[in-house]
Scaffold this motif. Structure first.
Motif, PDB file in Angstrom:
ATOM      1  N   THR A  85       0.762  -1.216   0.100  1.00  0.00           N
ATOM      2  CA  THR A  85       0.042  -0.075   0.031  1.00  0.00           C
ATOM      3  C   THR A  85       0.872   1.265   0.019  1.00  0.00           C
ATOM      4  O   THR A  85       1.982   1.437   0.747  1.00  0.00           O
ATOM      5  CB  THR A  85      -0.941  -0.173   1.216  1.00  0.00           C
ATOM      6  OG1 THR A  85      -1.752  -1.212   1.210  1.00  0.00           O
ATOM      7  CG2 THR A  85      -1.538   1.242   1.218  1.00  0.00           C
ATOM      8  N   PHE A  86       0.549   2.076  -0.803  1.00  0.00           N
ATOM      9  CA  PHE A  86       1.327   3.387  -0.862  1.00  0.00           C
ATOM     10  C   PHE A  86       0.190   4.368  -0.704  1.00  0.00           C
ATOM     11  O   PHE A  86      -0.684   4.751  -1.410  1.00  0.00           O
ATOM     12  CB  PHE A  86       1.939   3.614  -2.279  1.00  0.00           C
ATOM     13  CG  PHE A  86       2.770   4.848  -2.283  1.00  0.00           C
ATOM     14  CD1 PHE A  86       4.202   4.836  -2.185  1.00  0.00           C
ATOM     15  CD2 PHE A  86       2.379   6.250  -2.650  1.00  0.00           C
ATOM     16  CE1 PHE A  86       5.282   5.953  -2.437  1.00  0.00           C
ATOM     17  CE2 PHE A  86       3.363   7.108  -2.693  1.00  0.00           C
ATOM     18  CZ  PHE A  86       4.559   7.111  -2.466  1.00  0.00           C
ATOM     19  N   ASN A  87       0.330   5.257   0.165  1.00  0.00           N
ATOM     20  CA  ASN A  87      -0.348   6.471   0.783  1.00  0.00           C
ATOM     21  C   ASN A  87       0.258   7.613   0.527  1.00  0.00           C
ATOM     22  O   ASN A  87       1.034   8.000   1.395  1.00  0.00           O
ATOM     23  CB  ASN A  87      -1.170   6.362   2.047  1.00  0.00           C
ATOM     24  CG  ASN A  87      -2.274   7.219   2.049  1.00  0.00           C
ATOM     25  OD1 ASN A  87      -2.432   8.271   1.584  1.00  0.00           O
ATOM     26  ND2 ASN A  87      -2.982   7.157   3.406  1.00  0.00           N
ATOM     27  N   GLY A  88      -0.014   8.475  -0.545  1.00  0.00           N
ATOM     28  CA  GLY A  88       0.491   9.733  -0.662  1.00  0.00           C
ATOM     29  C   GLY A  88      -0.020  10.948   0.284  1.00  0.00           C
ATOM     30  O   GLY A  88       0.626  12.070   0.289  1.00  0.00           O
ATOM     31  N   ASN A  89      -1.229  10.677   0.885  1.00  0.00           N
ATOM     32  CA  ASN A  89      -1.594  11.666   1.929  1.00  0.00           C
ATOM     33  C   ASN A  89      -1.792  13.002   1.442  1.00  0.00           C
ATOM     34  O   ASN A  89      -1.743  13.983   1.935  1.00  0.00           O
ATOM     35  CB  ASN A  89      -0.447  11.864   3.070  1.00  0.00           C
ATOM     36  CG  ASN A  89      -0.540  10.808   4.209  1.00  0.00           C
ATOM     37  OD1 ASN A  89      -1.848  10.290   4.456  1.00  0.00           O
ATOM     38  ND2 ASN A  89       0.421  10.398   4.675  1.00  0.00           N
ATOM     39  N   GLY A  90      -2.307  13.021   0.140  1.00  0.00           N
ATOM     40  CA  GLY A  90      -2.530  14.207  -0.735  1.00  0.00           C
ATOM     41  C   GLY A  90      -1.542  14.901  -1.214  1.00  0.00           C
ATOM     42  O   GLY A  90      -1.650  16.209  -1.618  1.00  0.00           O
ATOM     43  N   HIS A  91      -0.276  14.439  -1.002  1.00  0.00           N
ATOM     44  CA  HIS A  91       1.122  15.286  -1.520  1.00  0.00           C
ATOM     45  C   HIS A  91       1.130  15.429  -2.891  1.00  0.00           C
ATOM     46  O   HIS A  91       0.629  14.397  -3.545  1.00  0.00           O
ATOM     47  CB  HIS A  91       2.278  14.644  -0.712  1.00  0.00           C
ATOM     48  CG  HIS A  91       2.406  14.997   0.957  1.00  0.00           C
ATOM     49  ND1 HIS A  91       2.134  16.400   1.082  1.00  0.00           N
ATOM     50  CD2 HIS A  91       2.323  14.339   1.644  1.00  0.00           C
ATOM     51  CE1 HIS A  91       2.282  16.522   2.619  1.00  0.00           C
ATOM     52  NE2 HIS A  91       2.219  15.022   2.930  1.00  0.00           N
ATOM     53  N   THR A  92       2.027  15.993  -3.369  1.00  0.00           N
ATOM     54  CA  THR A  92       2.401  16.190  -4.916  1.00  0.00           C
ATOM     55  C   THR A  92       3.847  16.091  -5.183  1.00  0.00           C
ATOM     56  O   THR A  92       4.822  16.464  -4.474  1.00  0.00           O
ATOM     57  CB  THR A  92       2.069  17.460  -5.222  1.00  0.00           C
ATOM     58  OG1 THR A  92       0.629  17.976  -5.134  1.00  0.00           O
ATOM     59  CG2 THR A  92       2.346  17.638  -7.052  1.00  0.00           C
ATOM     60  N   ILE A  93       3.996  15.071  -6.113  1.00  0.00           N
ATOM     61  CA  ILE A  93       5.576  14.778  -6.551  1.00  0.00           C
ATOM     62  C   ILE A  93       5.617  15.505  -7.773  1.00  0.00           C
ATOM     63  O   ILE A  93       4.924  15.442  -8.883  1.00  0.00           O
ATOM     64  CB  ILE A  93       5.883  13.311  -6.787  1.00  0.00           C
ATOM     65  CG1 ILE A  93       5.537  12.655  -5.476  1.00  0.00           C
ATOM     66  CG2 ILE A  93       7.203  13.001  -7.388  1.00  0.00           C
ATOM     67  CD1 ILE A  93       5.546  11.021  -5.607  1.00  0.00           C
ATOM     68  N   SER A  94       6.546  16.567  -7.796  1.00  0.00           N
ATOM     69  CA  SER A  94       6.817  17.225  -9.087  1.00  0.00           C
ATOM     70  C   SER A  94       8.093  17.092  -9.687  1.00  0.00           C
ATOM     71  O   SER A  94       8.767  16.451  -9.413  1.00  0.00           O
ATOM     72  CB  SER A  94       6.642  18.819  -8.709  1.00  0.00           C
ATOM     73  OG  SER A  94       7.407  19.116  -7.933  1.00  0.00           O
ATOM     74  N   ASN A  95       7.828  17.357 -11.163  1.00  0.00           N
ATOM     75  CA  ASN A  95       9.265  17.165 -11.967  1.00  0.00           C
ATOM     76  C   ASN A  95       9.792  16.062 -12.086  1.00  0.00           C
ATOM     77  O   ASN A  95      10.904  15.772 -11.970  1.00  0.00           O
ATOM     78  CB  ASN A  95      10.306  18.377 -11.545  1.00  0.00           C
ATOM     79  CG  ASN A  95       9.726  19.972 -11.568  1.00  0.00           C
ATOM     80  OD1 ASN A  95       8.876  20.195 -12.480  1.00  0.00           O
ATOM     81  ND2 ASN A  95       9.770  20.461 -10.460  1.00  0.00           N
TER      82      ASN A  95
END
Length: 198
Positions: A85-95
């Motif tokens: 399970t991968f939970n990004g917690n609403g964060h953004t990975i940019s570029n």
């Protein structure tokens, strides 16, 4: 609001992934280390074997800027598929840049559950299954509340590709699923009939 709270049972990434354990990703170096742990490779001069992720949970704690890194997808091949399970917690990975032969995306192959993570300004190029978010989703895997907000996705091979995922296949009785996700990227491929609708 996104679940998978971080508590005293949560661990930082080391050189091995233990079963039934939650790990945190706080920096872009952590994300690179996670990819290497799952795919196999070298971390700080130490050779690590591909780790089984079937009962592992990953929690992203911060927005990440991946500028200047040619990233290797998490779970780059079928043999190394991400099963946890991968939970990004609403964060953004940019570029995020992925430029390689083989599967390409933030994830190569997903058999597990990925949720609550956004990508912005991706530059994804591959010759296998290629997608802005993942090359392949299969075997009961799911992607929920995720997005690829901008960028470019390019296939240099003759396999399937798409803006969000390259292909969704089911090799088991459990059906893969995508829900509440969004994509807005440009795509290009050498073989138009291999372009996915997703």
């Amino acid at each position: 609001t996104y679940g998978d709270a971080v508590d005293n049972t949560t661990m930082n990434l080391d050189y091995k992934l233990e079963p039934n354990t939650t790990y945190t990703v706080s920096t872009r170096d952590d994300l690179v280390k996670l990819s290497t742990l799952i795919n196999g490779g070298t971390i700080n001069g130490v050779t690590v074997e591909p780790q089984n992720t079937e009962t592992v949970t990953i929690v992203l704690l911060n927005d990440l800027d991946m500028s200047g890194i040619n990233f290797a997808p998490i779970g780059d091949t079928s043999a190394h598929a991400f099963k946890g399970t991968f939970n990004g917690n609403g964060h953004t990975i940019s570029n995020l840049t992925v430029n390689r032969t083989g599967n390409a995306g933030l994830f190569g192959v997903i058999d597990g559950k990925v949720k609550n993570v956004n990508l912005s300004n991706v530059n994804i190029t591959g010759s296998g299954l290629v997608g802005g978010f993942a090359g392949q989703l299969r075997n009961g895997g799911s992607i929920t509340n995720c997005s690829v907000l901008s960028g470019e996705v390019k296939s240099t091979g003759n396999d399937y590709m798409g803006g969000f995922i390259g292909a969704g296949w089911n090799h088991s009785s459990s059906k893969a699923s995508i829900s509440n996700c969004y994509v807005n990227v440009t795509t290009s491929t050498t073989i138009e009939d291999r372009k996915s609708v997703v």
